[in-house]
Scaffold this motif. Sequence first.
Motif, short mmCIF file in Angstrom:
data_model
loop_
_atom_site.label_atom_id
_atom_site.label_comp_id
_atom_site.label_asym_id
_atom_site.label_seq_id
_atom_site.Cartn_x
_atom_site.Cartn_y
_atom_site.Cartn_z
N THR A 12 118.06 23.04 31.11
CA THR A 12 118.45 23.94 31.88
C THR A 12 119.39 23.49 33.05
N THR A 15 117.48 18.45 35.37
CA THR A 15 117.52 16.86 35.28
C THR A 15 119.04 16.27 35.38
N MET A 59 108.74 18.55 28.99
CA MET A 59 108.92 19.51 27.68
C MET A 59 107.34 19.55 26.88
N ASP A 92 108.08 21.90 36.10
CA ASP A 92 107.93 23.25 36.71
C ASP A 92 106.48 23.57 37.02
C1 LIG Z 1 109.55 24.21 25.98
C2 LIG Z 1 109.30 23.75 27.57
C3 LIG Z 1 108.12 23.03 27.57
C4 LIG Z 1 107.81 22.61 29.26
N1 LIG Z 1 106.73 22.08 29.37
C5 LIG Z 1 106.43 21.49 30.56
C6 LIG Z 1 105.23 20.92 30.96
O1 LIG Z 1 104.34 20.55 30.17
N2 LIG Z 1 105.09 20.85 32.01
C7 LIG Z 1 105.64 21.13 33.12
O2 LIG Z 1 105.38 20.88 34.31
N3 LIG Z 1 107.04 21.79 32.85
C8 LIG Z 1 107.24 22.18 31.64
N4 LIG Z 1 108.41 23.00 31.32
C9 LIG Z 1 109.40 23.13 32.36
C10 LIG Z 1 110.42 22.13 32.67
O3 LIG Z 1 109.99 20.88 32.69
C11 LIG Z 1 111.34 22.57 33.93
O4 LIG Z 1 111.70 24.01 33.69
C12 LIG Z 1 112.34 21.65 34.12
O5 LIG Z 1 112.89 21.79 35.51
C13 LIG Z 1 113.39 21.62 33.06
O6 LIG Z 1 114.50 20.54 33.10
P1 LIG Z 1 115.82 20.56 32.72
O7 LIG Z 1 116.67 21.78 33.69
O8 LIG Z 1 116.53 19.45 32.96
O9 LIG Z 1 115.64 21.14 31.45
C14 LIG Z 1 108.73 23.30 30.11
C15 LIG Z 1 109.90 23.90 29.78
C16 LIG Z 1 110.16 24.26 28.48
C17 LIG Z 1 111.37 24.94 28.25
#
Ligand SMILES: Cc1cc2nc3c(=O)[nH]c(=O)nc-3n(C[C@H](O)[C@H](O)[C@H](O)COP(=O)(O)O)c2cc1C
Length: 139
Positions: A12, A15, A59, A92
């Motif tokens: 999203t 990163t 994730m 998150d």
């Molecule tokens: C499928 C999925 C699994 C996730 N698992 C975790 C997790 O285990 N721990 C956490 O703190 N956040 C988790 N998140 C939240 C993401 O790490 C967070 O939204 C992050 O900002 C996404 O980064 P991006 O925008 O680079 O994809 C998860 C999100 C998704 C969609």
Amino acid sequence: MSNVAVVFWSGTGNTEAMADLVAEGVQSAGGKATVIQATEFSVEELDAYDAFAFGCPAMGAEELESEEFEPMWDAVEPALPGRKVALFGSYDWAEGEWMDLWRERAEAAGIIVSETVIAKDYPDEEASDACRALGAALV
Ligand SMILES: Cc1cc2nc3c(=O)[nH]c(=O)nc-3n(C[C@H](O)[C@H](O)[C@H](O)COP(=O)(O)O)c2cc1C
């Protein structure tokens, strides 16, 4: 001039924003940064760079992204010991345990991780500065 690969996966954009900030830090320190999607990077490219910043959000359940990032990481990990490596990523709802696990995994493979930066969601000012500093330190 130090040539730094910034290799990331982002669902999203959080990163990805960190990757751009790391690249900014590399450039401000006089290095050259190449920002590369995880799917576009492979072990054959390692020798083209002097240092590496790998970025992946939390994730799964405190895991690396399994479809695209982790297969790439699995492939490059054995060839990373002896190279300059830093890790970053966004999370998150937890507290960054995925990064601790990733770092432990990397170190168990013999990689010296110079630095890690984590950001809750989109990088705020403090996290942005930390990303730039991480990039600069790789130069
Ligand atoms: C499928 C999925 C699994 C996730 N698992 C975790 C997790 O285990 N721990 C956490 O703190 N956040 C988790 N998140 C939240 C993401 O790490 C967070 O939204 C992050 O900002 C996404 O980064 P991006 O925008 O680079 O994809 C998860 C999100 C998704 C969609």
